[in-house]
Scaffold this motif. Structure first.
Motif, PDB file in Angstrom:
ATOM      1  N   MET A   1      -1.414  -8.699 -68.647  1.00  0.00           N
ATOM      2  CA  MET A   1      -1.267  -9.991 -67.958  1.00  0.00           C
ATOM      3  C   MET A   1      -0.910 -11.091 -68.956  1.00  0.00           C
ATOM      4  SD  MET A   1      -1.141 -11.284 -65.027  1.00  0.00           S
ATOM      5  CE  MET A   1      -1.065 -12.912 -64.313  1.00  0.00           C
TER       6      MET A   1
ATOM      7  N   PHE B   1      -6.936 -11.951 -63.413  1.00  0.00           N
ATOM      8  CA  PHE B   1      -6.568 -10.992 -64.465  1.00  0.00           C
ATOM      9  C   PHE B   1      -7.051 -11.447 -65.829  1.00  0.00           C
ATOM     10  CE2 PHE B   1      -3.379 -10.827 -61.145  1.00  0.00           C
ATOM     11  CZ  PHE B   1      -3.336  -9.486 -60.850  1.00  0.00           C
ATOM     12  N   ASP B   2      -7.360 -10.482 -66.636  1.00  0.00           N
ATOM     13  CA  ASP B   2      -7.727 -10.777 -68.021  1.00  0.00           C
ATOM     14  C   ASP B   2      -7.408  -9.546 -68.859  1.00  0.00           C
ATOM     15  OD1 ASP B   2      -8.705 -12.005 -70.241  1.00  0.00           O
ATOM     16  OD2 ASP B   2     -10.784 -11.486 -69.841  1.00  0.00           O
ATOM     17  N   SER B   3      -6.151  -9.304 -69.060  1.00  0.00           N
ATOM     18  CA  SER B   3      -5.762  -8.118 -69.826  1.00  0.00           C
ATOM     19  C   SER B   3      -4.540  -8.439 -70.667  1.00  0.00           C
ATOM     20  CB  SER B   3      -5.436  -6.975 -68.865  1.00  0.00           C
ATOM     21  OG  SER B   3      -4.361  -7.345 -68.039  1.00  0.00           O
TER      22      SER B   3
ATOM     23  N   LEU C   1      -4.239 -16.510 -62.489  1.00  0.00           N
ATOM     24  CA  LEU C   1      -4.990 -16.363 -63.737  1.00  0.00           C
ATOM     25  C   LEU C   1      -6.470 -16.085 -63.486  1.00  0.00           C
ATOM     26  CD1 LEU C   1      -3.352 -19.243 -65.777  1.00  0.00           C
ATOM     27  CD2 LEU C   1      -2.869 -16.825 -65.926  1.00  0.00           C
ATOM     28  N   PHE C   2      -6.939 -16.406 -62.272  1.00  0.00           N
ATOM     29  CA  PHE C   2      -8.333 -16.141 -61.933  1.00  0.00           C
ATOM     30  C   PHE C   2      -8.610 -14.637 -61.837  1.00  0.00           C
ATOM     31  CE2 PHE C   2      -8.464 -20.531 -60.487  1.00  0.00           C
ATOM     32  CZ  PHE C   2      -9.762 -20.890 -60.784  1.00  0.00           C
TER      33      PHE C   2
ATOM     34  N   LEU D   1     -16.777 -17.286 -56.555  1.00  0.00           N
ATOM     35  CA  LEU D   1     -15.506 -17.913 -56.901  1.00  0.00           C
ATOM     36  C   LEU D   1     -14.306 -17.059 -56.519  1.00  0.00           C
ATOM     37  CD1 LEU D   1     -14.392 -20.438 -58.224  1.00  0.00           C
ATOM     38  CD2 LEU D   1     -14.344 -19.199 -60.370  1.00  0.00           C
TER      39      LEU D   1
ATOM     40  N   HIS E   1     -17.713 -15.927 -71.408  1.00  0.00           N
ATOM     41  CA  HIS E   1     -16.379 -15.530 -70.962  1.00  0.00           C
ATOM     42  C   HIS E   1     -16.432 -15.169 -69.479  1.00  0.00           C
ATOM     43  CE1 HIS E   1     -12.336 -14.153 -71.700  1.00  0.00           C
ATOM     44  NE2 HIS E   1     -12.609 -13.094 -70.962  1.00  0.00           N
ATOM     45  N   ALA E   2     -15.424 -15.599 -68.750  1.00  0.00           N
ATOM     46  CA  ALA E   2     -15.433 -15.369 -67.308  1.00  0.00           C
ATOM     47  C   ALA E   2     -15.544 -13.880 -66.987  1.00  0.00           C
ATOM     48  CB  ALA E   2     -14.156 -15.916 -66.717  1.00  0.00           C
TER      49      ALA E   2
ATOM     50  N   LEU F   1       0.865 -19.342 -59.948  1.00  0.00           N
ATOM     51  CA  LEU F   1       0.637 -18.865 -61.317  1.00  0.00           C
ATOM     52  C   LEU F   1      -0.772 -19.239 -61.779  1.00  0.00           C
ATOM     53  CD1 LEU F   1       1.415 -17.917 -64.210  1.00  0.00           C
ATOM     54  CD2 LEU F   1       2.431 -20.135 -64.576  1.00  0.00           C
ATOM     55  N   ALA F   2      -1.154 -20.495 -61.541  1.00  0.00           N
ATOM     56  CA  ALA F   2      -2.486 -20.951 -61.965  1.00  0.00           C
ATOM     57  C   ALA F   2      -3.583 -20.149 -61.257  1.00  0.00           C
ATOM     58  CB  ALA F   2      -2.641 -22.444 -61.690  1.00  0.00           C
TER      59      ALA F   2
ATOM     60  N   GLU G   1     -10.398 -24.951 -65.650  1.00  0.00           N
ATOM     61  CA  GLU G   1     -10.448 -23.503 -65.404  1.00  0.00           C
ATOM     62  C   GLU G   1     -10.697 -22.760 -66.724  1.00  0.00           C
ATOM     63  OE1 GLU G   1      -6.967 -22.019 -63.394  1.00  0.00           O
ATOM     64  OE2 GLU G   1      -7.616 -19.946 -63.561  1.00  0.00           O
TER      65      GLU G   1
ATOM     66  N   HIS H   1     -14.825 -21.346 -68.161  1.00  0.00           N
ATOM     67  CA  HIS H   1     -15.008 -19.895 -68.202  1.00  0.00           C
ATOM     68  C   HIS H   1     -14.519 -19.271 -69.496  1.00  0.00           C
ATOM     69  CE1 HIS H   1     -16.253 -19.879 -64.051  1.00  0.00           C
ATOM     70  NE2 HIS H   1     -15.301 -20.746 -63.833  1.00  0.00           N
ATOM     71  N   ASN H   2     -14.196 -20.126 -70.439  1.00  0.00           N
ATOM     72  CA  ASN H   2     -13.739 -19.643 -71.739  1.00  0.00           C
ATOM     73  C   ASN H   2     -12.662 -18.577 -71.561  1.00  0.00           C
ATOM     74  OD1 ASN H   2     -13.640 -19.532 -74.480  1.00  0.00           O
ATOM     75  ND2 ASN H   2     -15.335 -18.099 -74.687  1.00  0.00           N
ATOM     76  N   PHE H   3     -11.689 -18.935 -70.754  1.00  0.00           N
ATOM     77  CA  PHE H   3     -10.679 -17.974 -70.334  1.00  0.00           C
ATOM     78  C   PHE H   3      -9.403 -18.216 -71.137  1.00  0.00           C
ATOM     79  CE2 PHE H   3     -10.393 -15.691 -66.022  1.00  0.00           C
ATOM     80  CZ  PHE H   3     -10.012 -14.539 -66.672  1.00  0.00           C
TER      81      PHE H   3
ATOM     82  N   LEU I   1      -6.006 -26.704 -65.243  1.00  0.00           N
ATOM     83  CA  LEU I   1      -6.045 -25.569 -66.163  1.00  0.00           C
ATOM     84  C   LEU I   1      -7.125 -25.763 -67.221  1.00  0.00           C
ATOM     85  CD1 LEU I   1      -2.229 -24.938 -66.675  1.00  0.00           C
ATOM     86  CD2 LEU I   1      -3.819 -23.409 -65.549  1.00  0.00           C
TER      87      LEU I   1
ATOM     88  N   TYR J   1     -15.367 -12.846 -63.595  1.00  0.00           N
ATOM     89  CA  TYR J   1     -14.934 -12.617 -62.229  1.00  0.00           C
ATOM     90  C   TYR J   1     -13.533 -12.033 -62.236  1.00  0.00           C
ATOM     91  CZ  TYR J   1     -12.904 -17.120 -63.312  1.00  0.00           C
ATOM     92  OH  TYR J   1     -12.248 -18.130 -63.926  1.00  0.00           O
TER      93      TYR J   1
ATOM     94  N   LEU K   1      -6.571 -16.687 -71.353  1.00  0.00           N
ATOM     95  CA  LEU K   1      -5.296 -16.571 -70.643  1.00  0.00           C
ATOM     96  C   LEU K   1      -4.913 -17.932 -70.039  1.00  0.00           C
ATOM     97  CD1 LEU K   1      -3.680 -14.033 -70.423  1.00  0.00           C
ATOM     98  CD2 LEU K   1      -4.622 -13.621 -68.176  1.00  0.00           C
TER      99      LEU K   1
END
Lengths: 290, 654
Positions: free
Chosen positions: B137, B132-134, B129-130, B89, B193-194, B125-126, A36, A40-42, A33, B196, A44
């Motif tokens: 979520m 969604f970004d809202s 996360l790839f 990715l 910031h991702a 779950l992990a 990850e 990507h500075n993610f 995590l 994808y 969530l």
């Protein structure tokens, strides 16, 4: 104030923590995590990462609180015999005002799962043991374990008192019945008359059948074989085999006599033990430690 | 529903490990339905049919299911998964997800739980996360983590819903302060910031495409859909007459279409992230702001006039249009700097000015005639400009998003002289042409115009209906912005065009967003900015403010303490052992009162005996006798009425 760390150490001395395969999973998950999130500075993923970390972290106090409420007391074992499976009992007391979870007691190579123990309640764990030798027996690694709350850590609360028991010799050899058939003369007082047989005259006067003597024959009286109100005498020195064989034989007879409710005496060297006087348990212990 | 909660949640009903695992899978897989391809959905439906049949499959049948699953995976990724696809990715992760689903479903069909099956919900779950970004979520992830925690605890504790739920809440509460502190202070780096994955919002916004029509194809967007959300670094939002977000700049008119300059024309300076200092005379009142621009699939990004510093990946060109490398394909959050008070245009190539003067009189002969009159009457460009403005005002033009009577062949003439109805494109088109006819270089700028009505604090909302076109004229060696739409009516208020000629058709720009919607969007934006888009930049801003602003630091620390205290209180609440014996629970306040008076209950003493002991010390023991009677009825007869009466009686004892 200076004593605080000492007190703390004392309290937690008996509690140990061990990793599980789920700890490895959590570590890998945290790394995964982290990469990850970082690459990507993610946010969530960051949030998930922090939750996993925080939950794994808070599992420590929860698990510690759970296990430290447990008090273990060795409650003895049943009769243990060398090379035979036996049961030892460990009393597990929840001294807290809250229930404790996922409790499993370990000792030697076996364990007993108790699960939940309610507040201020006691459960008894039955631990299977398999002692190899007669004599004093000590339960190794006796502790209560819980993987509560997340399976990531095994919290272990070690027993503070000694878990010792005595292992009696492995009961084996000729059975009492077999032995009695062979050595009938060694049995004490005789009872009902069963018949006569010819004799060479080298017998005690009480056994001579005087009626047949009057007829010019020397015959001996034969009595019933089992007479309960007579005492049996087992002499260590008169038995065959090595020391362990003799002790095993004696143990077997002691147990058989106990089962048949026969009184007996054992001669061990210069000591003589009467079952009526010292009890079977004492005799078995003497045999175990001889 | 009530029955469900009573039956499951608040009882000691236990679920088997397999059932717990199934719940876990359902919870983590739910969002993925929006991601996985149709063949995999068909495979999952097939799997569910097998599960509901509830029969153990033979090894041959399992092999068949595995082959079917593999076929569906290939079908799902067909055309996408190749060597090039693996480098993307999203496709790679999608392939992993499908394989994981296949493995999990096969294992589930065997009805044997193994280690890998236990850990798979967390892996799913992990992986999810790839995609969604809202905010949705974000909320779901928080919920998912709680549910997974609950399931793990239910399994470890071997307890029912009630107990495991209580424990899950407590653990979750304890972890919250850590999550908050880590989220704020955990060091971030400035990686992009991702971009994808599945956004959960596939609709893209209509960005201006570098052209402008004046006929039926004209830009007329009535949608309230959000295009941009802007937050200004300073708390103050600039006045409405400064809220012009610049897009493309158009020079050439071909029929009813305006176009930008061809790319082969050499410009005064090459596009760069920061506007060259010699490209403007002065740029004052600089303002920093953050823009969240929704996907437009166009290359323009919007900055306030005059753009000074574009975000990384953005370029300011010689027209001060800002474009973004690769176009805005995903929601884009960027920081930008503009100058509100400026003068620019000194550096301009003659050929460009020539382009800004080109006008075909045949396209608008009447307009040309009028311009000719102005040109003849006024020699000074400024006076000519004033005359055009006056002319526009005198025409009593009506701003309407549904103009009537426009002649498609002579749009400009029919707008100015016949129909007199139009909206921003018609105003801009007519003004530009007339300026050019009188000899003033002019160009059209398209973009968005913000309105302070659509703002809360430092947050400004820009919707599709705020799309706008205005004019820049070249006067005194500088470009001057003129918004001809403002000339439409005599009733101009607060720099906004209002209802024209008392007609009941409101101008689209003034149609305010509902306050409730605005607050909702503001909260959404704040969460997105401070949680989903929290970055190194924001972290540094926060820390710097913390160091420099004592009041803010105090509020910040107090807020954190407040959150921790609140969590502790909640934790204590959930730690309380639930009342199992109602009679004892009801009488316990009285026992406390008696203990204070020296009547402590003995270890072997019953409550009734204690009450009798206390009663014997009183002159009037009637109330205690009543309490004793009620207590016995409440505890042993399950008499709820008696319990209530007992509570009331205890209150009577001071």
């Amino acid at each position: 104030m200076m004593k605080l760390p000492h007190i703390f150490r004392y309290r937690y001395r008996q509690i140990r923590q061990r990793a599980t395969k789920f700890s490895l999973l959590v570590t890998l998950l945290l790394f995964g995590l982290f990469f990850e999130a970082y690459m990507h500075n993610f946010n969530l993923v960051y949030i998930t990462l922090f939750f996993v970390f925080a939950l794994a972290f808070s599992a420590g106090p929860f698990g510690m609180r759970n296990i430290k409420a447990i008090k273990l007391n060795f409650a003895g074992c049943g009769r243990l015999f060398a090379k035979k499976e036996g049961i030892c009992k460990i009393k597990v007391q929840n001294s807290a005002s809250y229930p404790v979870w996922d409790i499993e007691v370990f000792a030697d190579i076996s364990s007993d799962y108790l699960g939940k123990i309610e507040a201020h309640k006691i459960k008894v764990a039955n631990i299977k043991v398999f002692p190899q030798k007669r004599g004093k027996f000590r339960l190794k690694e006796c502790y209560a374990q819980s993987r509560f709350p997340l399976y990531t850590v095994r919290f272990q609360n070690y027993i503070q008192n000694e878990c010792e028991a005595i292992v009696y010799p492995n009961p084996k050899g000729k059975s009492l019945d077999e032995y009695l058939n062979i050595r009938l003369d060694l049995i004490g007082e005789e009872g009902d008359f069963d018949g006569i047989s010819s004799s060479d005259g080298k017998i005690s006067a009480s056994r001579i059948h005087w009626a047949s003597v009057a007829k010019g024959e020397i015959s001996q009286k034969i009595f019933e074989k089992s007479i309960k109100n007579q005492e049996l005498l087992f002499d260590y020195d008169r038995l065959k085999g090595d020391k362990e064989d003799r002790l095993s034989q004696l143990t077997l007879w002691v147990l058989e006599c106990e089962r048949k409710e026969l009184d007996f005496e054992i001669i061990l060297g210069s000591n003589r033990f009467n079952s009526k006087e010292v009890g079977v348990e004492k005799i078995l212990q003497t045999l175990a430690l001889y | 529903m009530k029955k469900f909660f009573k039956h499951w949640l608040f009882t000691d009903k236990k679920l088997s490990p397999q059932q717990l695992l199934d719940i876990g899978y359902l919870v983590v897989s739910l969002p993925l339905i929006a991601v996985i391809k149709l063949p995999m959905i068909i495979y999952l439906l097939f799997f569910f049919i097998l599960i509901f049949r509830d029969k153990k499959l033979s090894n041959i049948a399992l092999v068949g299911v595995a082959l079917f699953g593999l076929f569906m995976i290939i079908l799902s990724l067909f055309g996408e998964l190749n060597l090039a696809g693996l480098s993307r990715l999203k496709i790679f992760v999608e392939a992993i997800l499908y394989l994981l689903i296949l493995a999990v479903t096969l294992q589930r069909l065997t009805k044997n739980i193994n280690f890998y099956q236990i850990i798979s919900p967390i892996l799913i779950l992990a992986i999810s996360l790839f995609f969604f970004d809202s905010i949705a979520m974000l909320l779901y992830v928080v919920f998912e983590i709680f549910i997974l925690l609950w399931l793990i605890l239910a399994f470890t504790m071997g307890a029912g819903f009630k107990e495991s739920l209580n424990m899950a809440i407590r653990m979750y509460l304890l972890s919250l302060p850590w999550v908050i502190v880590l989220f704020i202070f955990f060091p971030r780096i400035s990686f992009e910031h991702a971009s994808y994955g599945f956004r959960g919002d596939g609709i893209f916004r209509a960005g201006h495409d570098g052209t402008m029509f004046t006929d039926d194809r004209a830009m007329r967007v009535l949608s309230k859909r959000v295009v941009m959300e802007v937050s200004f670094k300073d708390k103050q939002i600039p006045p409405s007459n400064r809220l012009y977000f610049r897009g493309s700049v158009l020079y050439q008119k071909r029929g009813n279409r305006w176009l930008p300059l061809p790319v082969y024309l050499k410009r005064a300076f090459s596009p760069s992230q920061i506007a060259p200092k010699d490209s403007y005379d002065y740029a004052k009142d600089k303002i920093e702001y953050n823009v969240v621009l929704y996907p437009t699939y166009k290359r323009w990004i919007y900055m306030l006039d005059l753009p000074i510093k574009a975000p990384i990946g953005g370029y300011i060109d010689a027209d001060f249009s800002v474009t973004y490398k690769g176009g805005v394909r995903d929601k884009l959050s960027y920081n930008a700097t503009s100058a509100l008070n400026y003068r620019y245009g000194k550096v301009i190539r003659r050929v460009i000015l020539g382009e800004a003067l080109k006008a075909n009189k045949n396209l608008a002969p009447k307009t040309y005639q009028k311009a000719k009159e102005i040109k003849k009457k006024f020699k000074n460009p400024k006076d000519r400009l004033k005359a055009i403005i006056e002319f526009f005002k005198s025409q009593k033009l009506v701003y309407s998003t549904s103009p009537k009577g426009l002649d498609k062949k002579r749009v400009t003439d029919s707008f100015l002289f016949k129909s007199k109805q139009g909206y921003c494109v018609h105003f801009a088109d007519a003004f530009t042409l007339m300026s050019r006819f009188v000899g003033i270089p002019a160009r059209i700028v398209t973009g968005y115009r913000g309105f302070s009505q659509n703002s809360i604090k430092n947050y400004l909302l820009i919707r599709e209906m705020d799309a706008h076109a205005w004019v820049e004229v070249y006067i005194d060696k500088s470009w001057l912005r003129i918004d001809p739409s403002l000339l439409a009516s005599s009733s101009i208020q607060d720099s906004s065009v209002q209802i024209v000629n008392n007609k009941k058709e409101p101008l689209i720009q003034t149609q305010n967003t509902n306050r409730a919607t605005l607050y909702y969007l503001y909260i959404k934006y704040t969460i997105e900015s401070w949680i989903l888009n929290y970055s190194h930049y924001r972290q540094m801003t926060l820390l710097n403010r913390f160091k420099s602003d004592t009041k803010f630091a105090l509020i910040f620390v107090l807020s954190l303490i407040g959150i921790v205290v609140l969590i502790i209180l909640l934790y204590i609440y959930f730690t309380k052992t639930p009342c199992k014996d109602i009679g004892v629970c009801e009488i316990s306040p009285l026992l406390k009162k008696l203990a204070k008076r020296g009547f402590v209950k003995g270890e072997q003493e019953s409550i009734s005996a204690l009450l009798k002991r206390y009663a014997s010390s009183l002159d009037d023991d009637s109330i205690i006798r009543q309490i004793d009677e009620l207590y016995i009825r409440c505890r042993y007869d399950d008499d709820i009425k008696a319990c209530k009466q007992l509570r009331e009686k205890i209150k009577e004892i001071k």
